[in-house]
Design a protein around this motif. Structure first.
Motif, PDB file in Angstrom:
ATOM      1  N   ALA A 187       0.844  -1.190   0.000  1.00  0.00           N
ATOM      2  CA  ALA A 187       0.000   0.000   0.000  1.00  0.00           C
ATOM      3  C   ALA A 187       0.883   1.245   0.000  1.00  0.00           C
ATOM      4  N   ASP A 188       0.285   2.390  -0.285  1.00  0.00           N
ATOM      5  CA  ASP A 188       1.018   3.652  -0.383  1.00  0.00           C
ATOM      6  C   ASP A 188       0.528   4.603   0.709  1.00  0.00           C
ATOM      7  N   ASP A 189       1.396   4.924   1.660  1.00  0.00           N
ATOM      8  CA  ASP A 189       1.056   5.826   2.768  1.00  0.00           C
ATOM      9  C   ASP A 189      -0.020   5.260   3.704  1.00  0.00           C
ATOM     10  N   LEU A 190      -0.084   3.949   3.808  1.00  0.00           N
ATOM     11  CA  LEU A 190      -1.061   3.337   4.718  1.00  0.00           C
ATOM     12  C   LEU A 190      -0.437   3.211   6.104  1.00  0.00           C
TER      13      LEU A 190
ATOM     14  N   PRO B  33      -3.692   4.257   0.148  1.00  0.00           N
ATOM     15  CA  PRO B  33      -4.579   5.426   0.175  1.00  0.00           C
ATOM     16  C   PRO B  33      -3.850   6.762   0.012  1.00  0.00           C
ATOM     17  N   HIS B  34      -2.772   6.804  -0.773  1.00  0.00           N
ATOM     18  CA  HIS B  34      -2.095   8.084  -1.045  1.00  0.00           C
ATOM     19  C   HIS B  34      -3.101   9.078  -1.624  1.00  0.00           C
ATOM     20  N   LEU B  35      -2.890  10.348  -1.321  1.00  0.00           N
ATOM     21  CA  LEU B  35      -3.719  11.418  -1.862  1.00  0.00           C
ATOM     22  C   LEU B  35      -3.566  11.477  -3.384  1.00  0.00           C
TER      23      LEU B  35
ATOM     24  N   ARG C 182       4.633  11.120  11.396  1.00  0.00           N
ATOM     25  CA  ARG C 182       3.799  10.707  10.265  1.00  0.00           C
ATOM     26  C   ARG C 182       4.731  10.539   9.082  1.00  0.00           C
ATOM     27  N   LYS C 183       4.166  10.280   7.920  1.00  0.00           N
ATOM     28  CA  LYS C 183       4.952  10.238   6.684  1.00  0.00           C
ATOM     29  C   LYS C 183       5.980  11.384   6.674  1.00  0.00           C
ATOM     30  N   GLY C 184       7.198  11.097   6.260  1.00  0.00           N
ATOM     31  CA  GLY C 184       8.223  12.135   6.192  1.00  0.00           C
ATOM     32  C   GLY C 184       9.062  12.236   7.450  1.00  0.00           C
TER      33      GLY C 184
ATOM     34  N   VAL D 221       9.318   8.164   3.061  1.00  0.00           N
ATOM     35  CA  VAL D 221       8.571   8.547   1.846  1.00  0.00           C
ATOM     36  C   VAL D 221       8.761   7.490   0.745  1.00  0.00           C
ATOM     37  N   CYS D 222       8.011   7.727  -0.356  1.00  0.00           N
ATOM     38  CA  CYS D 222       7.773   6.675  -1.362  1.00  0.00           C
ATOM     39  C   CYS D 222       9.005   6.122  -2.075  1.00  0.00           C
ATOM     40  N   ALA D 223       9.680   6.968  -2.878  1.00  0.00           N
ATOM     41  CA  ALA D 223      10.713   6.452  -3.790  1.00  0.00           C
ATOM     42  C   ALA D 223      11.862   5.765  -3.049  1.00  0.00           C
TER      43      ALA D 223
ATOM     44  N   CYS E  72      11.911   4.325  -0.188  1.00  0.00           N
ATOM     45  CA  CYS E  72      11.485   3.053   0.407  1.00  0.00           C
ATOM     46  C   CYS E  72      11.463   1.964  -0.668  1.00  0.00           C
ATOM     47  N   ARG E  73      10.978   2.342  -1.855  1.00  0.00           N
ATOM     48  CA  ARG E  73      10.926   1.368  -2.957  1.00  0.00           C
ATOM     49  C   ARG E  73      12.341   0.932  -3.353  1.00  0.00           C
ATOM     50  N   CYS E  74      13.285   1.860  -3.227  1.00  0.00           N
ATOM     51  CA  CYS E  74      14.676   1.520  -3.531  1.00  0.00           C
ATOM     52  C   CYS E  74      15.214   0.493  -2.534  1.00  0.00           C
TER      53      CYS E  74
ATOM     54  N   SER F  78       3.264  -1.786   3.671  1.00  0.00           N
ATOM     55  CA  SER F  78       3.037  -0.406   3.245  1.00  0.00           C
ATOM     56  C   SER F  78       4.398   0.276   3.101  1.00  0.00           C
ATOM     57  N   ASP F  79       4.470   1.331   2.288  1.00  0.00           N
ATOM     58  CA  ASP F  79       5.782   1.912   1.982  1.00  0.00           C
ATOM     59  C   ASP F  79       6.249   2.963   2.981  1.00  0.00           C
ATOM     60  N   ASN F  80       5.355   3.527   3.762  1.00  0.00           N
ATOM     61  CA  ASN F  80       5.737   4.500   4.802  1.00  0.00           C
ATOM     62  C   ASN F  80       4.513   4.809   5.650  1.00  0.00           C
ATOM     63  N   GLY F  81       4.704   5.658   6.651  1.00  0.00           N
ATOM     64  CA  GLY F  81       3.616   5.992   7.570  1.00  0.00           C
ATOM     65  C   GLY F  81       2.538   6.840   6.904  1.00  0.00           C
TER      66      GLY F  81
END
Ligand code: CA
Length: 529
Positions: free
Chosen positions: A77-80, A274-276, A376-378, A117-119, A121-123, A350-353
């Motif tokens: 998930a993204d930002d879950l 649930p990313h914006l 939170r995220k970030g 954050v996203c990128a 974490c994917r790395c 999930s990829d981050n908070g």
């Protein structure tokens, strides 16, 4: 019924005058033939033939299982926030399918994203390296890769690309003979540069290359390898449309599983929910609308971001998560229908908070998305990096398990390599969690987990045992380490650095050893100028 009339009537053992269970041998001797059509067999014989057929089938299937590595499905998930799932304590948002996955497998209670954050974490997921060694350490869009706009006719040209020299999880599994497919948000490059998923081990990619493109869940187009596919009923500029990106990811994931059910496959599903922005089809929204207190969301005047307004953002957000949960259920159900349960490892993470500050109408306080954890995220405080991890593998992982082993996203690569019988590269930071999955044994010993993040003020964090050291605001100047005892203070409220100078010193040394300077991602006031 007609068949019964043509076949001899069922007879009890010995009714034909032979010794029960011995008629096959007797007839074999009498007729001098060893092969006969099964319709000529007595019931006992048929039973034996059926049994032998089963033995042959089972041994063939065991041989196949021994030869063929298991399928792997990794859904992210993204930002879950981890506590947005029922199995992690959520009370408002319904996630029955993911809860069932956890009940049938093992649930990690101290799993961490690779970055807040996203990128990046994917790395860490794709390379098995923590952010002190990883190539991508932040979301970054400015650079020569941005020059693809004209060639591909889009402003969404992606983030800094993974270089060709990085060895990815997909490449390792592909070399092992896996069919590899990714459906969702990539974030590590774009077709036309070295980070394209098809140049990083995936046979097939479908979705968003660029993270900014994914801010609208009704995009005008999605990518299928190097082809742009228009989505019916979407103009890519409006909050509403007819084709919801998440649904396409699930649809394509199901097709991939069907297409590759006879060979080992690696299905990676980095969904964008649930990313914006908060956007969801009406049928899902109806499950929550009117049932949760609401304040309509409108972007504030002069906002630099561009998330769509929503009249009922609480219901919208909850509905996004529940729709994702439905998609997870569809994938799990297909695996079951195809008879692949015992040869398929399914993971969910999930990829981050979760999102901060009610950005885009999100409300992490309302949903208790971090279960009270700070950040939170970030943020590299626990709330920004703690993530769910669920692993299900029928007959291999005991149902209902709970693992409190601290572990992180960079452990996934070595874990899946062990599952697949692939050799991970030597320069990774992760360790295999397979024995934690299957026996709840501790992962191989290591001294610490490490995060660094040049964004959001620039930060570092180290966890060793229950100690966690954190530095924030490095962009403002050199900073002292804060120290928290997670066993006694899970919300990182009491900085005990002054009381435990020796511990701070030990963890600071770990951070120093873990950090390798990056030309692309400087860590201010840590890297020498
Ligand atoms: Ca994310």
């Amino acid at each position: 019924m007609r068949n019964n009339a043509q076949n001899p009537p069922p007879s009890k053992g010995g009714a034909r005058g032979g010794i029960p269970g011995s008629c096959l041998l007797m007839k074999g001797r009498i007729n001098g033939k060893s092969e006969r059509h099964s319709s000529n067999l007595c019931p006992q014989e048929r039973g034996i033939v059926a049994f032998l057929a089963l033995v042959v089938a089972l041994s063939a299937s065991n041989t196949r299982a021994a030869e063929q590595p298991p399928n792997i499905i990794f859904i992210m998930a993204d930002d879950l926030g981890f506590a947005e799932l029922g199995c992690y304590g959520q009370r408002i948002i319904r996630t029955p399918n993911i809860d069932k996955l956890a009940a049938d497998g093992v649930r990690f209670t101290q799993f961490y994203a690779g970055s807040p954050v996203c990128a990046p974490c994917r790395c860490t997921l794709m390379t098995g390296k923590h952010a002190g060694h990883a190539y991508v350490r932040d979301n970054k869009e400015k650079g020569p890769w941005n020059k693809l706009s004209e060639k591909y006719g889009t402003e969404f040209t992606g983030q800094i690309p993974l270089p060709a020299t990085e060895v990815t999880l997909a490449e390792l599994l592909h070399q092992r003979g896996y069919a590899t497919g990714a459906f969702g948000k990539w974030g590590l490059g774009h077709v036309g540069n070295s980070g394209a998923p098809t140049d990083q081990g995936f046979d097939l990619f479908y979705g968003f290359y660029c993270q900014r493109h994914a801010h609208n869940h009704y995009p005008a187009f999605l990518w299928r390898n190097d082809q742009k596919e228009q989505l019916p009923g979407n103009d890519g500029k409006s909050a509403k449309g007819q084709t919801y990106a998440l649904d396409k990811f699930i649809e394509n994931s199901l097709a991939f599983v069907r297409d590759h059910q006879k060979e080992p496959f690696f299905l990676y599903v980095p969904v964008t929910v649930p990313h914006l922005s908060i956007q969801v089809p009406a049928d899902s929204l109806a499950e929550y609308a009117g049932k949760i207190p609401e304040t309509p969301y409108k972007p504030p005047a002069g906002a630099t971001y561009h998330y769509f307004p929503h009249p009922t953002p609480h219901a919208g957000y909850a509905a996004m998560v529940t729709r994702m949960d439905r998609g997870v259920g569809q994938i799990v159900e297909l695996v079951h229908q195809l008879g692949l349960d015992d040869n398929t490892l399914i993971l969910f993470a999930s990829d981050n908070g979760p999102t901060y500050d009610r950005l885009g109408g999100a409300d992490s306080d309302f949903f208790h998305s971090t279960d009270g954890l700070r950040g939170r995220k970030g943020s590299v405080y626990e709330g920004g990096i703690r993530a769910p991890l669920i692993a299900r593998w029928k007959d291999k992982i005991k149902p209902g398990g709970e693992a409190d082993q601290p572990a992180a996203m960079w452990d996934i690569l070595p874990t899946l390599c062990e599952v697949a019988g692939a050799q991970p590269p030597k320069d990774i930071d992760g360790v295999s969690l397979l024995k934690t999955f299957t026996n709840n044994e501790p992962a191989p010993k290591r001294d610490y987990l490490y995060w660094e993040f040049p964004g959001y003020g620039a930060q570092q964090a180290v966890r060793a045992g229950d100690w966690k050291a954190v530095r924030t605001d490095l962009s403002k100047g050199p900073q002292r380490w804060q120290l928290y005892d997670l066993a006694a203070d899970r919300t990182e409220t009491f900085d005990v650095a002054d009381e435990h100078r020796d511990v701070v010193e030990r963890l600071a040394k770990f951070a120093e050893a873990a950090h390798t300077p990056s030309k692309q991602f400087r860590l201010p006031n840590v890297d020498k100028k």
